[in-house]
Each structure stands twice: as C-alpha cells, then as structure tokens.
Scaffold this motif. Structure first.
Motif, short mmCIF file in Angstrom:
data_model
loop_
_atom_site.label_atom_id
_atom_site.label_comp_id
_atom_site.label_asym_id
_atom_site.label_seq_id
_atom_site.Cartn_x
_atom_site.Cartn_y
_atom_site.Cartn_z
N LEU A 183 36.36 181.58 -10.94
CA LEU A 183 35.17 181.32 -11.33
C LEU A 183 34.84 179.73 -10.49
CD1 LEU A 183 32.55 181.79 -13.11
CD2 LEU A 183 33.73 180.01 -14.56
N LYS A 187 31.98 178.97 -7.48
CA LYS A 187 30.83 178.00 -7.50
C LYS A 187 31.00 177.07 -6.39
CE LYS A 187 30.21 173.79 -10.59
NZ LYS A 187 28.65 173.75 -10.71
N THR A 200 27.65 177.48 -14.65
CA THR A 200 28.62 178.43 -14.99
C THR A 200 29.00 178.46 -16.50
OG1 THR A 200 30.61 176.79 -14.68
CG2 THR A 200 30.12 178.38 -12.70
N TYR A 216 33.20 185.55 -17.44
CA TYR A 216 32.34 184.29 -17.01
C TYR A 216 31.53 184.67 -15.63
CZ TYR A 216 36.19 182.40 -19.87
OH TYR A 216 37.09 182.11 -21.11
N SER A 217 30.50 183.76 -15.91
CA SER A 217 29.49 184.33 -14.57
C SER A 217 28.93 182.94 -14.05
CB SER A 217 28.47 185.17 -15.11
OG SER A 217 27.46 184.58 -15.47
N LEU A 218 28.20 182.71 -12.89
CA LEU A 218 27.60 181.86 -12.25
C LEU A 218 25.97 182.27 -12.48
CD1 LEU A 218 28.79 181.64 -8.73
CD2 LEU A 218 30.32 182.45 -10.41
N THR A 232 30.69 187.24 -10.91
CA THR A 232 31.48 187.30 -12.31
C THR A 232 32.89 187.49 -12.16
OG1 THR A 232 31.20 189.79 -12.33
CG2 THR A 232 29.57 188.43 -13.50
#
Ligand SMILES: [Zn+2]
Length: 484
Positions: A183, A187, A200, A216-218, A232
C-alpha cells in the motif's frame, strides 16, 4: 481549416462537461479508441507508451523490494473458482466463460481470469512444502476480463491490463506487513511518478475484495471532484490456503496453512493521470510517464531548413543522449501555431521553439505545459536546464493536485451541510460514522456519496462524534465521495 486543424480546436472545455471532455481528449490525443465490441477498448501507441512507462517504473519498485515475475494461465477451471465461495460469488456476475474448445464442448467450463488467486493458489499448494520455501513473492503482468455493464475507457472496461502480486508467508503478521508495505509502495509510486496525491485506508467489510480478510486502497480526487480508486492491497489471511491446501512444515515440524496477500494496479492509472491533471487545452502528462517529454518545434520561416533545422537536430540528439524522450516536429504541412496547440493537447510537458532570432541569440524558447510559462534558455546549457525544468514540472503538477485535494477535502459534522457540499462541490467529505452498513446505504441513496476508505491516520483532533446518518456516538471517521 483542414480536418485535423478543426479536430485540435474541437475539444469540449473540461469545465463545461467533464465526462465529455474526458472521452474526447483520450480519443483525440490517440491514447485509446473504442473497439468494435461493446465495452472493450483499444490502447493506441500514445496511450500504450504511458502504460510502458508505468510498467517499467512499477516493475523496478517491485523487484527492488524482492518480488519476482511469473506468468499463469488465462483460463481458470470453474471448480477452482468454486473452492472459495466468497470469491466465486463476488466475481460470478462478471465472469466470461469458455465452454467450447474447437468443435468440442468442454467437460468443465473455464473462466477467463477475472483475477488469479485461485489458479495461483493451486500451484502454491504444490510448490510450498516447508518454511524454507517462504515467503513466496510473485508478481504477474497480465490481462483481465470482467464483463462490465457500464464501461469507460481506462477506468472500467471488459478487458484491462494490470499487475497482480500474490504472496505467501509464514505468519499472519508477515502477511499484514506485506499488505501495508505494498500500500505504501503504491502511494509512493502514484505520488512520485503520476504526481497524484492519494488518501489511503481500509475498505468497509462489504466493499472489500471477495475472499479477503481486509482490503486497503488508495483513492485520489479527479478534476471534477469525484474519487477514483487507484489500486488495492488485500490481506487474504488463510482463506485461499485452507481451501487449496497450501501447507508448509513450520520450524517445529508442524503443518501450517500459509498466510497470503494479493494486490494490483491497472491501466486505470492512465485514466487517472488524464483526469487529475488535464485542462481545457488537453492533457498535461507528468514527465515521468509522458511518452514524449520534450517536443522541439523549429519555426518554419525563411531559410529554416538550412538555418534552424540542423541546430534543432543537434539539440534533439543531445537530449536523447541525456536519456530524455524527445520528438522533433519538422513536419512541413502544419504551421508552428498548429503544432503548438497539437502538442499542448497531447500533454507534452515541455516545448522548445527555435526561430531565426533564437538561432542568432543562441537560445531556445521553452514553454512549460503545466503553467504555459515561456522562458528563453541558452543553447549552451540545455543539458542541465531541460532536465531541471522537467523535474520542476513534475513537482508543480503534484503541488497543484495536492492543493486541489486539500481544498476539496472537508470535515463535516452536520448532514445538511454534507448534502449541500457534495451537491455543490463534491470532493472528499470526512465524517463520523457508526460502522453500520445501513447508515452508509442511506447516505449513498440520498447523496450518491459512498465510503471510499476509513483512513489509517487521523488529523481532525476529535476522537468521537455523532454518526452523520443515525446520530449515534461514533469513533470511526470515513472518507465519503461520489466516485467512478
Ligand atoms: Zn449510523
């Protein structure tokens, strides 16, 4: 006016109709075209060159962090998908099936991969025997098919390109570390190379990847204030290792199931670069991923082929030697003015104009695409000044996008204010939320804004408040937005 000249001028202003602007700009810049089949796209050379730059820069980061590339089959037997029920149910509505091979009906139909967890897990169960085999850190660059009903080039198409990482670890902690490490890598990549700032966080339980423990995602804001998911990273826990029997002998000779992760970014990032940076004149591509970083336009006046062109060619050769992606536009059938707006539309970060006066003064006129500022540059120092300008353009695009994100991220505690703001300004709205799905659905139904992420870091200064929807005491803050 020729047909091509009319084309350059005919882009709808971004401020008037963002969606129309987006579709026109990616076609007119020849990034993409519609395929004869509904919902599919063709990535044309100019768009594909952006993807190649993304691939190269991402691949380096993945390899530098210990990952290796491999390739798995396009087809996945139905029985493999059926092993993990959440996974199957999540993807079932959009799977394309192969039922026939040549003239023969297949005994078992096969999915065209909507993602590769199942096929890769089946192989990991053969390859992983001992703790000494771990971790497995494999990445695949591949195409994916998801039968989408509503499509938009680069953002959502039936077939798209991506990278998908699939890792296996000894412990739950290691899998969680990998999930967060990727993640952070994503980023850093998106902010550095695409010049797009991101938020995020974690996805809600009902919005996570089918078969994951946590997703989890940005998320980034596009020029129209709508959010776009940029990538993701999933902690899969033991969901797949248990059903595919991926077991290893641990350090105490006990059999254990491995802990897994998967993660990906796709050609959607190209659409993000268009929508985050573009303006009324067209694309503004970040130099790091622009197919052409510098375009040289000799001013076709008088004896230009003898007086200007050779000098332009020398500058081109020098800049190419310095490792830059350079184009010399010596076409005779177009005026310099036409070329300027054409390259502006295509988002080339820096243009160097060379006229008769400039040759006499040993300088070129440099025009930045990001702020359209003109500066004379002495020819003698171009090898230093041009790379420096490109670096500055990369930074300036990020700063502009960062200011936009800051101005369009608001902390709201009152639902009426929330509704008015999302309607008038869109953007990210941070608000307290009790955690109930019903509350998110009510908000989504009334405002079209859904929870994008639950941020990992907080800056509001308040640790609790009232849920935006039901008014109950809430400790969670969520980012809401309308999204693509
Ligand atoms: Zn609530």
């Amino acid at each position: 006016m020729t047909e091509t000249e009319r084309m350059v001028k005919q882009v709808s202003p971004k401020s008037e109709d963002f969606s129309k602007w987006y579709l026109e700009i990616i076609r007119k810049t020849e990034m993409s075209d519609y395929a004869p089949m509904k919902g599919m796209m063709i990535i044309r050379p100019y768009g594909y060159a952006v993807w190649e730059n993304i691939q190269r820069l991402m691949d380096k980061r993945l390899k530098d962090s210990g990952h290796v590339n491999a390739y798995f089959p396009l087809f996945i037997p139905e029985s493999f998908l059926q092993k993990e029920m959440d996974h199957l149910q999540g993807f079932a509505p959009e799977v394309a099936w192969v039922t026939q091979g040549g003239k023969d009906e297949l005994e078992e139909r096969m999915a065209v991969r909507p993602t590769s967890e199942a096929i890769i897990a089946s192989m990991y169960s053969k390859w992983i025997k001992s703790w000494r085999d771990l971790p497995v850190l494999i990445n695949q660059w591949a195409n994916i098919v998801r039968w989408e009903k509503v499509t938009r080039p680069f953002l959502r198409t039936t077939e798209f390109l991506w990278q998908e990482g699939h890792t296996a670890h000894e412990t739950s902690e290691e899998a969680q570390d990998e999930t967060m490490k990727i993640l952070a890598l994503y980023k850093e990549f998106v902010e550095t190379e695409l010049a797009i700032p991101v938020v995020t966080g974690k996805k809600t339980e009902w919005d996570k990847f089918a078969g994951a423990v946590d997703t989890y995602s940005l998320e980034a804001l596009m020029g129209d204030g709508k959010a776009l998911q940029m990538g993701t990273s999933h902690n899969l826990g033991q969901h797949f290792s248990r059903v595919f029997n991926i077991r290893y002998e641990d350090r105490n000779q006990n059999l254990q199931f491995v802990w897994q992760t998967s993660w990906g970014v796709s050609t959607r990032l190209i659409g993000a670069a268009v929508m985050a940076h573009g303006d009324d004149s067209g694309l503004r591509l970040p130099p790091a991923v622009a197919p052409i970083q510098v375009v040289i336009v000799p001013i076709s006046m008088g004896n230009w082929k003898q007086d200007i062109l050779p000098i332009a060619r020398n500058i081109e050769a020098d800049l190419v030697r310095a490792g830059l992606r350079v184009k010399l536009d010596a076409r005779e059938e177009f005026t310099p003015g036409w070329k300027f707006s054409d390259w502006e539309m295509r988002g080339v970060p820096l243009r160097l104009e060379i006229g008769p006066r400039d040759v006499k003064d040993s300088k070129v006129i440099a025009v930045r695409r990001d702020i359209k500022k003109k500066d004379p540059l002495p020819m003698a120092h171009l090898m230093e000044s041009v790379p420096a300008l490109l670096a500055d353009i990369q930074k300036s695009l990020f700063s502009q996008a960062e200011a936009f994100l800051r101005e369009n991220t608001r902390f709201v505690e009152d639902y009426e204010e929330f509704k008015a703001t999302i309607e008038a300004k869109r953007g990210f709205l941070k608000a307290f939320w009790c955690g109930a799905r019903a509350c998110e659905e009510k908000i989504k139904g009334e405002t079209m804004a859904s929870i994008r992420v639950i941020p990992l870091e907080r800056s509001e200064g308040k640790t609790s408040g009232r849920c935006l929807s039901c008014g109950q005491e809430a400790e969670t803050i969520a980012y809401f937005a309308r999204s693509y």
